[in-house]
Design a protein around this motif. Sequence first.
Motif, PDB file in Angstrom:
ATOM      1  N   GLY A 171      -0.545  18.240  -0.767  1.00 13.64           N
ATOM      2  CA  GLY A 171      -1.003  17.747   0.533  1.00 13.64           C
ATOM      3  C   GLY A 171      -1.457  16.302   0.531  1.00 13.64           C
ATOM      4  N   HIS A 172      -0.678  15.412  -0.064  1.00 12.39           N
ATOM      5  CA  HIS A 172      -1.019  13.988  -0.041  1.00 12.39           C
ATOM      6  C   HIS A 172      -1.087  13.514   1.412  1.00 12.39           C
ATOM      7  CE1 HIS A 172       0.598  14.307  -4.138  1.00 12.39           C
ATOM      8  NE2 HIS A 172      -0.232  13.318  -4.414  1.00 12.39           N
ATOM      9  N   GLY A 173      -2.099  12.766   1.740  1.00 14.14           N
ATOM     10  CA  GLY A 173      -2.217  12.220   3.088  1.00 14.14           C
ATOM     11  C   GLY A 173      -3.636  11.781   3.393  1.00 14.14           C
ATOM     12  N   HIS A 174      -3.850  11.376   4.631  1.00 15.79           N
ATOM     13  CA  HIS A 174      -5.175  10.955   5.081  1.00 15.79           C
ATOM     14  C   HIS A 174      -5.940  12.196   5.540  1.00 15.79           C
ATOM     15  CE1 HIS A 174      -2.943   7.155   5.332  1.00 15.79           C
ATOM     16  NE2 HIS A 174      -4.101   6.639   4.996  1.00 15.79           N
ATOM     17  N   HIS A 175      -7.101  12.407   4.914  1.00 17.16           N
ATOM     18  CA  HIS A 175      -7.888  13.600   5.204  1.00 17.16           C
ATOM     19  C   HIS A 175      -9.359  13.233   5.348  1.00 17.16           C
ATOM     20  CE1 HIS A 175      -4.367  15.932   4.134  1.00 17.16           C
ATOM     21  NE2 HIS A 175      -4.270  15.204   3.041  1.00 17.16           N
ATOM     22  N   PRO A 176     -10.074  13.938   6.230  1.00 15.06           N
ATOM     23  CA  PRO A 176     -11.507  13.678   6.370  1.00 15.06           C
ATOM     24  C   PRO A 176     -12.268  14.122   5.126  1.00 15.06           C
ATOM     25  CG  PRO A 176     -10.851  15.546   7.723  1.00 15.06           C
ATOM     26  CD  PRO A 176      -9.602  14.984   7.129  1.00 15.06           C
ATOM     27  N   VAL A 177     -13.135  13.259   4.658  1.00 16.88           N
ATOM     28  CA  VAL A 177     -13.992  13.550   3.508  1.00 16.88           C
ATOM     29  C   VAL A 177     -15.393  13.097   3.916  1.00 16.88           C
ATOM     30  CG1 VAL A 177     -14.461  13.096   1.089  1.00 16.88           C
ATOM     31  CG2 VAL A 177     -12.094  13.181   1.890  1.00 16.88           C
ATOM     32  N   GLY A 178     -16.223  14.056   4.252  1.00 15.66           N
ATOM     33  CA  GLY A 178     -17.545  13.715   4.766  1.00 15.66           C
ATOM     34  C   GLY A 178     -17.407  12.964   6.085  1.00 15.66           C
TER      35      GLY A 178
ATOM     36  N   MET B  84       0.823  -1.189   0.000  1.00 11.60           N
ATOM     37  CA  MET B  84       0.000   0.000   0.000  1.00 11.60           C
ATOM     38  C   MET B  84       0.874   1.263   0.000  1.00 11.60           C
ATOM     39  SD  MET B  84      -3.027   0.970  -0.306  1.00 11.60           S
ATOM     40  CE  MET B  84      -4.319  -0.089   0.217  1.00 11.60           C
ATOM     41  N   VAL B  85       1.934   1.231   0.778  1.00 10.75           N
ATOM     42  CA  VAL B  85       2.830   2.389   0.840  1.00 10.75           C
ATOM     43  C   VAL B  85       3.455   2.647  -0.532  1.00 10.75           C
ATOM     44  CG1 VAL B  85       4.963   3.274   1.852  1.00 10.75           C
ATOM     45  CG2 VAL B  85       3.291   2.117   3.292  1.00 10.75           C
ATOM     46  N   GLU B  86       3.847   1.587  -1.215  1.00 10.80           N
ATOM     47  CA  GLU B  86       4.435   1.736  -2.543  1.00 10.80           C
ATOM     48  C   GLU B  86       3.415   2.313  -3.527  1.00 10.80           C
ATOM     49  OE1 GLU B  86       7.330   1.477  -5.616  1.00 10.80           O
ATOM     50  OE2 GLU B  86       7.402   1.648  -3.447  1.00 10.80           O
ATOM     51  N   LEU B  87       2.184   1.865  -3.456  1.00 10.64           N
ATOM     52  CA  LEU B  87       1.134   2.384  -4.332  1.00 10.64           C
ATOM     53  C   LEU B  87       0.916   3.880  -4.098  1.00 10.64           C
ATOM     54  CD1 LEU B  87      -1.016   1.837  -6.462  1.00 10.64           C
ATOM     55  CD2 LEU B  87      -2.574   1.181  -4.615  1.00 10.64           C
ATOM     56  N   ARG B  88       0.913   4.296  -2.847  1.00 10.70           N
ATOM     57  CA  ARG B  88       0.771   5.728  -2.536  1.00 10.70           C
ATOM     58  C   ARG B  88       1.951   6.524  -3.074  1.00 10.70           C
ATOM     59  NH1 ARG B  88      -1.165   4.358   3.397  1.00 10.70           N
ATOM     60  NH2 ARG B  88      -3.356   3.988   2.951  1.00 10.70           N
ATOM     61  N   ARG B  89       3.166   5.962  -2.992  1.00 11.89           N
ATOM     62  CA  ARG B  89       4.345   6.637  -3.518  1.00 11.89           C
ATOM     63  C   ARG B  89       4.221   6.813  -5.033  1.00 11.89           C
ATOM     64  NH1 ARG B  89       8.402   5.937  -6.391  1.00 11.89           N
ATOM     65  NH2 ARG B  89       8.088   3.712  -6.714  1.00 11.89           N
ATOM     66  N   ILE B  90       3.729   5.777  -5.705  1.00 12.61           N
ATOM     67  CA  ILE B  90       3.545   5.840  -7.156  1.00 12.61           C
ATOM     68  C   ILE B  90       2.490   6.885  -7.523  1.00 12.61           C
ATOM     69  CG2 ILE B  90       2.722   4.537  -9.161  1.00 12.61           C
ATOM     70  CD1 ILE B  90       4.042   2.043  -7.813  1.00 12.61           C
ATOM     71  N   HIS B  91       1.391   6.909  -6.800  1.00 13.98           N
ATOM     72  CA  HIS B  91       0.333   7.898  -7.073  1.00 13.98           C
ATOM     73  C   HIS B  91       0.855   9.320  -6.884  1.00 13.98           C
ATOM     74  CE1 HIS B  91      -3.661   5.542  -7.057  1.00 13.98           C
ATOM     75  NE2 HIS B  91      -2.686   4.812  -7.553  1.00 13.98           N
ATOM     76  N   LYS B  92       1.663   9.517  -5.846  1.00 16.20           N
ATOM     77  CA  LYS B  92       2.236  10.842  -5.610  1.00 16.20           C
ATOM     78  C   LYS B  92       3.142  11.237  -6.775  1.00 16.20           C
ATOM     79  CE  LYS B  92       4.873  13.564  -2.335  1.00 16.20           C
ATOM     80  NZ  LYS B  92       5.674  13.598  -1.133  1.00 16.20           N
TER      81      LYS B  92
END
Length: 56
Positions: free
Chosen positions: A29-36, A1-9
């Motif tokens: 601002g890549h990261g975990h953010h509240p959405v609804g 999962m960490v690698e996938l996030r790095r690729i998306h960034k």
Amino acid sequence: MVELRRIHKAIDEAVCRAYGWEDLIDELGHGHHPVGRETRYTVVALDAAVASGSVQ
């Protein structure tokens, strides 16, 4: 999962460069953010732009 996030960034940064939006890269601002009622891994700058209606 960490690698996938790095690729998306990396993809997001490449898209910014391709469109000449280098000034946005530091503001993504890549990261975990509240959405609804949820929290998800997303890009803050894009979410804010969509919420304001400046991007669809």
